[in-house]
Design an enzyme around this catalytic site. Structure first.
Site, PDB file in Angstrom:
ATOM      1  N   GLU A 103      -8.277  -1.214   6.240  1.00 37.25           N
ATOM      2  CA  GLU A 103      -7.051  -1.254   7.054  1.00 37.25           C
ATOM      3  C   GLU A 103      -7.402  -1.196   8.536  1.00 37.25           C
ATOM      4  OE1 GLU A 103      -4.319   2.062   6.460  1.00 37.25           O
ATOM      5  OE2 GLU A 103      -2.678   0.851   7.265  1.00 37.25           O
ATOM      6  N   SER A 147       1.583   6.861   2.224  1.00 33.95           N
ATOM      7  CA  SER A 147       2.347   7.877   2.960  1.00 33.95           C
ATOM      8  C   SER A 147       3.512   8.444   2.151  1.00 33.95           C
ATOM      9  CB  SER A 147       2.907   7.276   4.253  1.00 33.95           C
ATOM     10  OG  SER A 147       1.892   6.705   5.012  1.00 33.95           O
ATOM     11  N   SER A 202       5.397  -0.763   3.841  1.00 32.68           N
ATOM     12  CA  SER A 202       5.673  -2.114   4.363  1.00 32.68           C
ATOM     13  C   SER A 202       5.686  -3.109   3.218  1.00 32.68           C
ATOM     14  CB  SER A 202       4.591  -2.536   5.368  1.00 32.68           C
ATOM     15  OG  SER A 202       4.484  -1.592   6.394  1.00 32.68           O
ATOM     16  N   GLN A 234       0.857  -1.193   0.000  1.00 32.02           N
ATOM     17  CA  GLN A 234       0.000   0.000   0.000  1.00 32.02           C
ATOM     18  C   GLN A 234       0.892   1.241   0.000  1.00 32.02           C
ATOM     19  OE1 GLN A 234      -1.076   1.453   3.722  1.00 32.02           O
ATOM     20  NE2 GLN A 234      -3.240   1.785   3.283  1.00 32.02           N
ATOM     21  N   GLU A 243      -3.073   9.844  18.050  1.00 34.17           N
ATOM     22  CA  GLU A 243      -3.742  11.161  18.086  1.00 34.17           C
ATOM     23  C   GLU A 243      -4.882  11.195  17.063  1.00 34.17           C
ATOM     24  OE1 GLU A 243      -0.432  10.762  17.994  1.00 34.17           O
ATOM     25  OE2 GLU A 243       0.078  11.494  19.989  1.00 34.17           O
TER      26      GLU A 243
HETATM   27  C1  LIG Z   1       5.132  -0.036  11.299  1.00 34.82           C
HETATM   28  C2  LIG Z   1       4.603   0.939  10.269  1.00 34.82           C
HETATM   29  C3  LIG Z   1       4.143   0.470   9.029  1.00 34.82           C
HETATM   30  C4  LIG Z   1       3.664   1.365   8.060  1.00 34.82           C
HETATM   31  N1  LIG Z   1       3.276   0.871   6.851  1.00 34.82           N
HETATM   32  C5  LIG Z   1       2.821   1.727   5.887  1.00 34.82           C
HETATM   33  C6  LIG Z   1       2.457   1.246   4.587  1.00 34.82           C
HETATM   34  O1  LIG Z   1       2.565   0.046   4.283  1.00 34.82           O
HETATM   35  N2  LIG Z   1       2.019   2.130   3.650  1.00 34.82           N
HETATM   36  C7  LIG Z   1       1.892   3.473   3.931  1.00 34.82           C
HETATM   37  O2  LIG Z   1       1.451   4.209   3.047  1.00 34.82           O
HETATM   38  N3  LIG Z   1       2.241   3.966   5.156  1.00 34.82           N
HETATM   39  C8  LIG Z   1       2.703   3.123   6.132  1.00 34.82           C
HETATM   40  N4  LIG Z   1       3.073   3.610   7.373  1.00 34.82           N
HETATM   41  C9  LIG Z   1       3.031   5.054   7.600  1.00 34.82           C
HETATM   42  C10 LIG Z   1       1.931   5.511   8.547  1.00 34.82           C
HETATM   43  O3  LIG Z   1       0.663   5.389   7.939  1.00 34.82           O
HETATM   44  C11 LIG Z   1       2.263   6.955   8.926  1.00 34.82           C
HETATM   45  O4  LIG Z   1       3.499   6.945   9.621  1.00 34.82           O
HETATM   46  C12 LIG Z   1       1.193   7.566   9.795  1.00 34.82           C
HETATM   47  O5  LIG Z   1       0.014   7.760   9.061  1.00 34.82           O
HETATM   48  C13 LIG Z   1       1.656   8.920  10.397  1.00 34.82           C
HETATM   49  O6  LIG Z   1       2.150   9.760   9.408  1.00 34.82           O
HETATM   50  P1  LIG Z   1       3.565  10.499   9.611  1.00 34.82           P
HETATM   51  O7  LIG Z   1       4.565   9.473  10.009  1.00 34.82           O
HETATM   52  O8  LIG Z   1       3.828  11.314   8.407  1.00 34.82           O
HETATM   53  O9  LIG Z   1       3.356  11.461  10.876  1.00 34.82           O
HETATM   54  P2  LIG Z   1       2.649  12.900  10.860  1.00 34.82           P
HETATM   55  O10 LIG Z   1       1.336  12.805  10.174  1.00 34.82           O
HETATM   56  O11 LIG Z   1       3.624  13.920  10.376  1.00 34.82           O
HETATM   57  O12 LIG Z   1       2.393  13.117  12.390  1.00 34.82           O
HETATM   58  C14 LIG Z   1       3.411  13.634  13.298  1.00 34.82           C
HETATM   59  C15 LIG Z   1       2.776  13.778  14.669  1.00 34.82           C
HETATM   60  O13 LIG Z   1       1.726  14.767  14.615  1.00 34.82           O
HETATM   61  C16 LIG Z   1       0.488  14.201  15.081  1.00 34.82           C
HETATM   62  N5  LIG Z   1      -0.635  14.743  14.286  1.00 34.82           N
HETATM   63  C17 LIG Z   1      -0.703  14.853  12.938  1.00 34.82           C
HETATM   64  N6  LIG Z   1      -1.909  15.354  12.568  1.00 34.82           N
HETATM   65  C18 LIG Z   1      -2.613  15.548  13.710  1.00 34.82           C
HETATM   66  C19 LIG Z   1      -3.920  16.034  13.999  1.00 34.82           C
HETATM   67  N7  LIG Z   1      -4.771  16.428  13.014  1.00 34.82           N
HETATM   68  N8  LIG Z   1      -4.327  16.084  15.294  1.00 34.82           N
HETATM   69  C20 LIG Z   1      -3.483  15.704  16.303  1.00 34.82           C
HETATM   70  N9  LIG Z   1      -2.213  15.233  16.092  1.00 34.82           N
HETATM   71  C21 LIG Z   1      -1.800  15.157  14.811  1.00 34.82           C
HETATM   72  C22 LIG Z   1       0.639  12.717  14.841  1.00 34.82           C
HETATM   73  O14 LIG Z   1      -0.215  11.971  15.693  1.00 34.82           O
HETATM   74  C23 LIG Z   1       2.111  12.486  15.156  1.00 34.82           C
HETATM   75  O15 LIG Z   1       2.313  12.370  16.546  1.00 34.82           O
HETATM   76  C24 LIG Z   1       3.588   2.752   8.363  1.00 34.82           C
HETATM   77  C25 LIG Z   1       4.027   3.223   9.592  1.00 34.82           C
HETATM   78  C26 LIG Z   1       4.548   2.349  10.551  1.00 34.82           C
HETATM   79  C27 LIG Z   1       5.024   2.878  11.870  1.00 34.82           C
END
Ligand SMILES: Cc1cc2nc3c(=O)[nH]c(=O)nc-3n(C[C@H](O)[C@H](O)[C@H](O)COP(=O)(O)OP(=O)(O)OC[C@H]3O[C@@H](n4cnc5c(N)ncnc54)[C@H](O)[C@@H]3O)c2cc1C
Length: 410
Positions: free
Chosen positions: A240, A125, A157, A122, A365
Site C-alpha cells: 500500500e 480499519s 474504499s 481492503q 503523524e
Molecule cells: C480516503 C480514505 C480511504 C481509506 N480507505 C481505507 C480502506 O480501503 N481500507 C481500510 O481498511 N481503511 C481505509 N481508510 C482508513 C485509514 O487507513 C485510517 O483512517 C487511518 O489509518 C487512521 O485511522 P483512524 O481514522 O482510526 O484514526 P486514529 O488512528 O484514531 O488517529 C486519530 C489521530 O491520532 C493520531 N495518532 C494515532 N496514533 C498515533 C501515534 N502512535 N502517534 C502520533 N499520532 C497518532 C493520528 O495521526 C490521527 O491524527 C481510509 C481512509 C481515508 C481517509
C-alpha cells in the site's frame, strides 16, 4: 526486446486510452467512467498483454521483467487509464496473495482480477482500530473446517462494488494483539455482509462501513497461516505504501500549478506579488514531490524497495495536496463561493477533499513516527501493550474485566 514492447505499448495506449488533459486529477483515475466501462477497459488491457506485466504467466500475468514494467509506466503516465476500481485489488490484496497466498488462491483469484472480472477491497480499519490496526476486534471463530466472521469495518474504499475483500480478524484473543490475528478472503456477496456508504464533505461516498454477521469463511479462505495474519498485513501495508508513495504527483490536477496559474491569469491576479510568490512555491514543491515519486517508482520497479522513504513520499505528497488547496483559496478566494462554473466547482471539491490524503494509507503523524524511527534513528515507541494477551487490554468497547480464560474479546 523491450524496444518492441515499448513501441507496442505506445501504439496500444494511443489507440485505446484517453490522453491526460489539464483538469484531470491523477488520484481519481477512471472516476468519471461507469464500473462496466472500467471492467471492459481492464479486460482489453489484459487481452492486449499489458495487465500483470511482472506477475507469473501461470497466474494470468505476462511473466516479463521490471524493465518492461518501467517502459509501460513511462508510456502510460500521459494517459488517463479508466480502471481506477482495480487499483486497490491489484496493488494490495493481489500482490499479498502473490507473496503469501496458497497455490490454489493464486490460480483462482489473480487471473480474474487481471481480466477485470472481480474487484477487491481492503478491510483493515475499524471504529476502534485505525493507526493501531492490531487492536482490531472483528472476530473469526473456528467452525468445522472454516470460520465464522463477526464485527465491523469502516472507511472501506470501494466496498460498494467489490466482489471480494481481504479482511483482518482476531482468531485468538488470548494471545498478544499482534499474534492472534489472521487474514481471510471474504466474499462480499455472502449472506451476513452489509455494506453502508459513508457520505463525505464533498457529497461523494468513496468509502463504506461494512458489517459482518455470522459470515461463513470456508477453509480455503485463510491467507497465509492462522494467527500469522499480522505478517500478511505487514506485506499488504508495504504494498500500500509503495503504491501510494510512488504515485505520480498530479501534474495536471485542477489544484496543480498550471491550472491555478491559468485561473489566476483569467481573474487578472497574476500581477499581485503575493499570488505570484504562492504560485512559484507551489511549482517548486510540486516538482520536488514529482521527481522524488518518479525516483522511488523506478527504483521499486528495478527491485529496490523504498522502505521508510515511501513514508517520506507519502507525507510530502499529502502536505503538497493541502498546500495546493490553500494556494487555490488564496488565488480564487470568494470566486469559489456559489460559482456555477464547472472548473471552479471541481477546484472547490478538491479543496474540501484535500485533508483526506493526510489520513488514507496511514496518517501524517504515523508517517512521521516511521521516519523518526527508521530514517532518523530516534527511539522507538515502547509499545507497552505488545506482550499482554489481547483480551486483557482496554481496547475500544472491550471490557477490561473479562477474564482471560473466557477466550472472547468483548
Ligand atoms: C480516503 C480514505 C480511504 C481509506 N480507505 C481505507 C480502506 O480501503 N481500507 C481500510 O481498511 N481503511 C481505509 N481508510 C482508513 C485509514 O487507513 C485510517 O483512517 C487511518 O489509518 C487512521 O485511522 P483512524 O481514522 O482510526 O484514526 P486514529 O488512528 O484514531 O488517529 C486519530 C489521530 O491520532 C493520531 N495518532 C494515532 N496514533 C498515533 C501515534 N502512535 N502517534 C502520533 N499520532 C497518532 C493520528 O495521526 C490521527 O491524527 C481510509 C481512509 C481515508 C481517509
Amino acid at each position: 526486446m523491450t524496444e518492441d514492447f515499448r513501441a507496442r505499448a505506445r501504439a496500444w495506449l494511443e489507440a485505446n486510452a484517453p490522453r491526460r488533459a489539464a483538469g484531470d486529477d491523477d488520484g481519481e483515475s477512471g472516476a468519471a467512467t461507469t464500473l462496466a466501462e472500467q471492467k471492459a477497459f481492464q479486460a482489453k488491457l489484459y487481452d492486449a498483454g499489458f495487465a500483470g506485466i511482472t506477475w507469473p504467466t501461470e497466474y494470468g500475468g505476462q511473466g516479463l521483467t521490471n524493465a518492461e514494467q518501467i517502459d509501460w509506466s513511462r508510456e502510460a503516465r500521459d494517459y488517463d487509464l479508466p480502471n481506477g476500481a482495480f487499483f486497490i485489488g491489484l496493488s494490495m490484496p493481489g500482490n499479498t496473495i502473490l507473496e503469501v497466498g496458497s497455490e490454489a488462491q493464486k490460480k483462482r483469484y489473480l487471473p480474474a482480477m487481471l481480466r477485470g472480472e472481480e474487484i477487491w477491497c481492503q478491510l483493515f480499519s475499524e471504529p476502534g482500530a485505525g493507526s493501531d490496526v492490531a487492536s482490531l476486534q472483528t472476530s473469526a471463530v473456528r467452525d468445522g473446517d472454516g470460520w465464522v466472521l463477526n464485527g465491523q469495518k469502516v472507511w472501506t474504499s470501494g466496498a460498494q462494488y467489490s466482489d471480494f475483500g481481504a479482511v483482518l480478524a482476531r482468531t485468538d484473543p488470548a494471545k498478544p494483539k499482534h499474534e492472534g490475528i489472521s487474514m481471510f478472503i471474504v466474499d462480499m456477496h455472502a449472506p451476513g455482509v452489509t455494506v453502508r456508504p459513508l457520505k463525505v464533505a464533498t457529497g461523494h461516498s468513496p468509502f463504506n462501513e461494512v458489517f459482518f454477521d455470522n459470515v461463513r469463511i470456508p477453509a480455503d479462505g485463510l491467507i497465509g497461516e492462522e494467527n500469522k495474519g499480522w505478517a500478511a498485513a505487514v506485506v499488504m501495508l508495504r504494498h500500500e505504501r509503495i503504491a501510494i508513495g510512488t504515485m505520480s504527483a498530479p501534474r495536471t490536477s485542477p489544484l496543480g500549478y498550471e491550472s491555478l496559474r491559468s485561473l489566476a491569469a483569467g481573474l487578472g491576479r497574476t500581477d499581485d506579488q503575493a499570488v505570484r510568490r504562492r504560485l512559484a512555491e507551489l511549482y517548486a514543491r510540486s516538482r520536488g514531490v514529482q521527481l522524488f515519486g518518479l525516483l522511488l517508482r523506478e527504483e521499486a520497479m528495478a527491485g529496490r524497495l523504498p522502505g521508510a522513504r515511501g513514508s517520506v513520499a507519502k507525507l510530502a505528497g499529502s502536505d503538497l495536496g493541502r498546500f495546493a488547496a490553500n494556494v487555490a483559496l488564496d488565488v480564487l478566494g470568494d470566486q469559489l463561493a456559489g460559482s456555477d462554473a464547472e472548473e471552479l466547482q471541481t477546484v472547490a471539491t478538491l479543496i474540501v477533499a484535500a485533508p483526506g490524503s493526510a489520513i488514507a494509507g496511514g496518517t501524517s503523524e504515523i508517517q512521521r513516527n516511521i521516519i523518526g524511527e527508521r530514517v532518523l534513528g530516534l527511539a522507538k515507541d515502547p509499545g507497552v501493550d505488545r506482550s499482554t494477551p489481547f483480551n486483557q487490554l482496554r481496547v475500544g468497547t472491550q471490557r477490561s474485566d473479562v477474564p482471560a480464560s473466557s477466550g472472547e474479546p468483548r
